[in-house]
Design an enzyme around this catalytic site. Structure first.
Site, mmCIF file in Angstrom:
data_model
loop_
_atom_site.group_PDB
_atom_site.id
_atom_site.type_symbol
_atom_site.label_atom_id
_atom_site.label_comp_id
_atom_site.label_asym_id
_atom_site.label_seq_id
_atom_site.Cartn_x
_atom_site.Cartn_y
_atom_site.Cartn_z
ATOM 1 N N ASP A 12 52.372 30.961 27.785
ATOM 2 C CA ASP A 12 51.035 30.383 27.950
ATOM 3 C C ASP A 12 50.194 30.556 26.692
ATOM 4 O OD1 ASP A 12 50.725 33.141 28.185
ATOM 5 O OD2 ASP A 12 50.271 33.079 30.322
ATOM 6 N N ASN A 56 46.367 40.261 40.259
ATOM 7 C CA ASN A 56 46.271 39.323 41.384
ATOM 8 C C ASN A 56 47.619 38.669 41.711
ATOM 9 O OD1 ASN A 56 46.649 37.528 39.294
ATOM 10 N ND2 ASN A 56 44.663 36.527 39.442
ATOM 11 N N HIS A 62 49.557 37.052 39.534
ATOM 12 C CA HIS A 62 49.920 35.868 38.748
ATOM 13 C C HIS A 62 51.085 36.159 37.794
ATOM 14 C CE1 HIS A 62 46.876 36.486 35.156
ATOM 15 N NE2 HIS A 62 47.957 37.203 35.001
ATOM 16 N N GLU A 122 47.896 31.167 38.741
ATOM 17 C CA GLU A 122 46.986 31.973 39.536
ATOM 18 C C GLU A 122 47.283 31.827 41.032
ATOM 19 O OE1 GLU A 122 45.509 34.007 37.858
ATOM 20 O OE2 GLU A 122 44.074 33.249 36.414
HETATM 21 P P1 PGA Z 1 48.620 42.643 30.913
HETATM 22 O O1 PGA Z 1 48.566 41.218 31.572
HETATM 23 O O2 PGA Z 1 50.009 42.805 30.421
HETATM 24 O O3 PGA Z 1 47.625 42.608 29.801
HETATM 25 O O4 PGA Z 1 48.288 43.626 31.999
HETATM 26 C C1 PGA Z 1 49.615 40.815 32.385
HETATM 27 C C2 PGA Z 1 49.282 39.486 33.005
HETATM 28 O O5 PGA Z 1 48.099 39.225 33.276
HETATM 29 O O6 PGA Z 1 50.208 38.704 33.231
#
Ligand code: PGA
EC number: 3.5.99.6
Length: 241
Positions: free
Chosen positions: A67, A136, A138, A143
């Site tokens: 992404d 959450n 995702h 999302e």
């Molecule tokens: P993070 O993010 O590795 O910074 O915790 C993971 C994500 O949101 O997929």
């Protein structure tokens, strides 16, 4: 799903780096799906160490990132393009021509997303996809209440994600509200998946993804249907399993 619970972040990072190293050793022109964020940072550090010890090289490796924020110039220090250059690409022998990132500044998003998908297919699909997970649930920027059939597309980031990612920006207003993300279908088409998570703030998402019902409200729960997923998590992220 194979679940490996390790003591800490360092061990998680080492295990993941070793899996990538094995993949690239067996298939030097592997197509890797890569992730950004705090979670894979240690894995990239380990990969750079292994590269410096000549235990792996990236000469023929092709990559696709999951992404990118929409509306951020690749040169912006907060872009995922900058993140990847700083933490991996500038430190190993990967050819710039073999790096594929969603373009956050592209005008015709739909066209770009189709091209991204087609390029993945043309190169034979993703051999190994690395994932983090949001608090959450995702994966990528897919999302909650995700469409499990979606391929690479433009997504609206939800409030929890914007809040979580604001730590990298001067203020929450500076966090982009949209991103281009591989879809769940793109991720599920990968031949192998490694999902990494550490810390208590990921424990609930991990428990729901692994043991909960497969449900669009927890996008990562779809991984239960993939036949080659390895989840590498520290004790804290595993604490609700
Ligand atoms: P993070 O993010 O590795 O910074 O915790 C993971 C994500 O949101 O997929």
């Amino acid at each position: 799903m194979r679940i490996i619970v390790v003591d800490n972040y360092e061990e998680m990072s080492k295990r993941a780096a070793l899996m990538i190293t094995s993949q690239v050793t067996l298939k030097p022109d592997s197509v890797l799906g890569l992730a950004t964020g705090d979670t894979p940072l240690g894995m990239y550090e380990e990969l750079v160490k292994l590269y410096n010890k000549k235990e792996v090289d990236f000469k023929e490796v092709r990559t696709f990132n999951l992404d990118e924020y929409y509306g951020l110039d690749p040169e912006n220090p907060q872009s995922y393009y900058s993140f990847m250059n700083k933490n991996l690409f500038d430190k190993v022998d990967i050819s710039k021509n073999n790096i594929n990132m969603p373009d956050g500044m592209v005008k015709d998003v739909n066209d770009f997303c189709l091209l991204y998908e087609n390029k993945i297919k043309t190169l034979g699909g993703i051999d190994m996809q690395v994932l983090g997970i949001g608090g959450n649930g995702h994966i990528g920027f897919n999302e909650p209440n995700v469409n499990f059939e979606a391929q690479t597309h433009l997504v609206n980031l939800n409030e929890q994600t914007i809040e979580a990612n604001s730590r990298f920006f001067k203020s929450i207003e500076d966090v982009p509200v949209k991103a281009i993300s591989m879809g769940i279908k793109t991720i599920m088409n990968s031949k192998k998946i490694i999902l990494l998570a550490n810390g208590l703030n990921k424990a609930e998402a991990i428990a729901k993804a692994v043991n909960g019902k497969i449900n669009p409200s927890i996008p990562a729960s779809i991984l239960q249907l993939h036949n080659d997923v390895t989840i590498i998590i520290d004790k804290e992220a595993a604490s609700l399993l």
